[in-house]
Design an enzyme around this catalytic site. Structure first.
Site, mmCIF file in Angstrom:
data_model
loop_
_atom_site.group_PDB
_atom_site.id
_atom_site.type_symbol
_atom_site.label_atom_id
_atom_site.label_comp_id
_atom_site.label_asym_id
_atom_site.label_seq_id
_atom_site.Cartn_x
_atom_site.Cartn_y
_atom_site.Cartn_z
ATOM 1 N N ASN A 1 15.946 55.310 2.327
ATOM 2 C CA ASN A 1 15.115 54.139 2.052
ATOM 3 C C ASN A 1 16.003 52.903 1.959
ATOM 4 O O ASN A 1 16.954 52.889 1.167
ATOM 5 C CB ASN A 1 14.329 54.326 0.750
ATOM 6 N N SER B 1 9.690 54.117 4.698
ATOM 7 C CA SER B 1 9.197 52.826 4.221
ATOM 8 C C SER B 1 8.153 53.121 3.158
ATOM 9 O O SER B 1 7.186 53.857 3.419
ATOM 10 C CB SER B 1 8.588 52.048 5.386
ATOM 11 N N GLU B 2 8.342 52.570 1.949
ATOM 12 C CA GLU B 2 7.553 53.067 0.820
ATOM 13 C C GLU B 2 6.074 52.703 0.888
ATOM 14 O O GLU B 2 5.284 53.213 0.109
ATOM 15 C CB GLU B 2 8.165 52.652 -0.514
ATOM 16 N N ASN B 3 5.699 51.822 1.828
ATOM 17 C CA ASN B 3 4.273 51.556 1.988
ATOM 18 C C ASN B 3 3.556 52.655 2.775
ATOM 19 O O ASN B 3 2.361 52.537 3.023
ATOM 20 C CB ASN B 3 4.048 50.188 2.642
ATOM 21 N N SER C 1 3.795 58.700 -0.664
ATOM 22 C CA SER C 1 5.079 58.060 -0.411
ATOM 23 C C SER C 1 5.949 58.081 -1.664
ATOM 24 O O SER C 1 7.139 58.413 -1.614
ATOM 25 C CB SER C 1 4.834 56.611 0.039
#
Lengths: 212, 234
Positions: free
Chosen positions: A23, A46-48, A88
């Protein structure tokens, strides 16, 4: 010569290993993607809600439904998967991500990290940073060694509200690289070209050992 | 039971009251319920507590409800793109509860699943942990976070059917699935309403039980950071 932004990102990329799930934070950490070695295979999260983040799109490929955590338009790869924010952060908090590379405002010699707010001034929020530092196996900070006004950012104790306590494993600045033993202390392990230990000491408040 | 409504105003009829709590899906401007936000603005409902990862930008998304001062409190993880938000917050006009993004997502998931609280390492040793129960599991300290529910959840999906089954597209999924489960009433807006049976049942993201009302919307899908690369000349 101290490292510039791209050289700091290039140095950070050396921390990536084959097979890693990674990340990258916003700012200099985003540039790390440009320096991933050709002989290693890493997957960017991607944390979204995306695993397997591709490069920026060509103009005719732009898709408003496809952005990264910095809200930039991106592309998918053949390996890509999409999921909800809960899944996520399940990856992040469940310890499934191998490494997070983040920016910072301050880091303490014990590995405390502050990167989310300046009281009374800047109000942005922590986004996913608190989850990342609490859950990801290894946390690498990339930041300028001192603030724009020249104040040290590597401190005995952080003065700003913390993002996490004893969470940082390595700090890469424009002057060099520090290994952090969480809760114990930091060690200078590399210098940027033509930077002396005295240069580093004069702009560092934190105590550190030297092993170069 | 008819779940499909003619337009955004109609689909909110009878659901709104001053002081209510609303969850709004989306990440940045991606996957936000644009039509329902506009309908909320036009309804004039006020003193809202809005749970949403971000607060839109000044002239789009939830920023529209900030401009009209309909929001009393935001529960968010990141508000860096919104000048009006920052101004209202720093002047004390707007209440703000920052939640770490994963904590926010999990609070919605838990609330929708009937789980009143959960422990997490996120935020331990920070301001976020102040006043919260701390508990040790296997030598690590965790804090107690509570599940969230809302009087109304508004979500955006790509496609929906008359049963309220939803499918999201790419990173526009984000917070929408959890928020859909955590509203006492959930209203979804979609780009396309498809005939029943069009979806492969194995590929439905939000089962229709979580969705009470549904509209087809018109979506601008504004982009916050238009980043591109150049083709090399052949």
């Amino acid at each position: 010569m101290p490292w510039d932004r791209n050289q700091m990102a290039e140095r950070a990329a050396k921390e990536l290993e084959d097979g890693f799930y990674v990340n990258l934070g916003i700012g200099i950490p985003t540039l790390v993607a440009n320096y991933i070695g050709e002989n290693i295979d890493v997957t960017l999260q991607s944390e979204n809600g995306m695993l397997g983040m591709g490069p920026f799109p060509y103009e005719d490929e732009i898709d408003p439904d496809l952005i990264n955590a910095g809200k930039q338009t991106i592309t998918e790869l053949r390996r890509t998967s999409y999921f909800s924010s809960a899944d996520s952060f399940g990856m992040i908090r469940g310890g499934h991500i191998d490494i997070a590379i983040l920016g910072a405002m301050e880091v303490s010699e014990k590995g405390d990290l502050a990167n989310w707010m300046i009281p009374g001034k800047l109000v942005k929020g922590m986004g996913g940073a608190m989850d990342l530092v609490a859950g990801v196996k290894r946390v690498v900070v990339v930041m300028d060694h001192a603030s724009k006004s020249g104040a040290p950012k590597l401190l005995h104790e952080c003065s700003l509200p913390l993002t996490g306590q004893q969470v940082v494993d390595m700090v890469i600045t424009n002057l060099g690289v520090f290994k952090v033993d969480r809760g114990k202390g930091m060690t200078l392990i590399e210098l940027a070209p033509d930077v002396s230990i005295e240069n580093v000491k004069s702009s560092t408040q934190a105590d550190f050992n030297i092993a170069i | 039971m008819q779940k499909i409504y003619p337009d955004a105003a109609a689909t909110l009829e009878g659901l709104l009251f001053d002081g209510m709590t609303i969850m709004a899906g989306g990440f940045g401007l991606c996957g936000i319920p644009e039509n329902l936000i506009l309908a909320l603005r036009d309804s004039g409902v006020k003193n809202l507590t809005v749970i949403s990862n971000n607060a839109g930008v000044d002239d789009f998304g939830l920023g529209l409800l900030l401009k009209t001062r309909q929001i009393k409190k935001m529960v968010s993880s990141y508000v860096g793109e919104n000048k009006e938000f920052e101004r209202q917050y720093l002047s004390g006009e707007l209440e703000l509860e920052f939640n770490p993004q994963g904590t926010l997502a999990e609070r919605c998931r838990a609330g929708g699943a009937g789980i009143p609280g959960f422990y997490t390492r996120t935020g331990v040793g920070t301001q976020i942990a102040e006043g919260k129960e701390h508990k040790e599991f296997n030598g690590e300290i965790y804090i107690l976070e509570t599940g969230l529910v809302a009087d109304l959840s508004i979500v955006k999906a790509w496609k929906g059917d008359e049963q309220g089954n939803l499918i999201y597209r790419k990173t526009a999924r984000n917070f929408n699935p959890m928020m859909a489960t955590a509203g006492k009433v959930t209203v979804a807006e979609v780009e396309e309403i498809v005939p029943l049976g069009s979806f492969d049942p194995d590929n439905i993201h939000t089962p229709g039980i979580f969705v009470q009302r549904l509209i087809k919307g018109e979506h601008e899908k504004r982009i916050e950071q238009r980043t591109v690369r150049q083709r090399e000349n052949a």
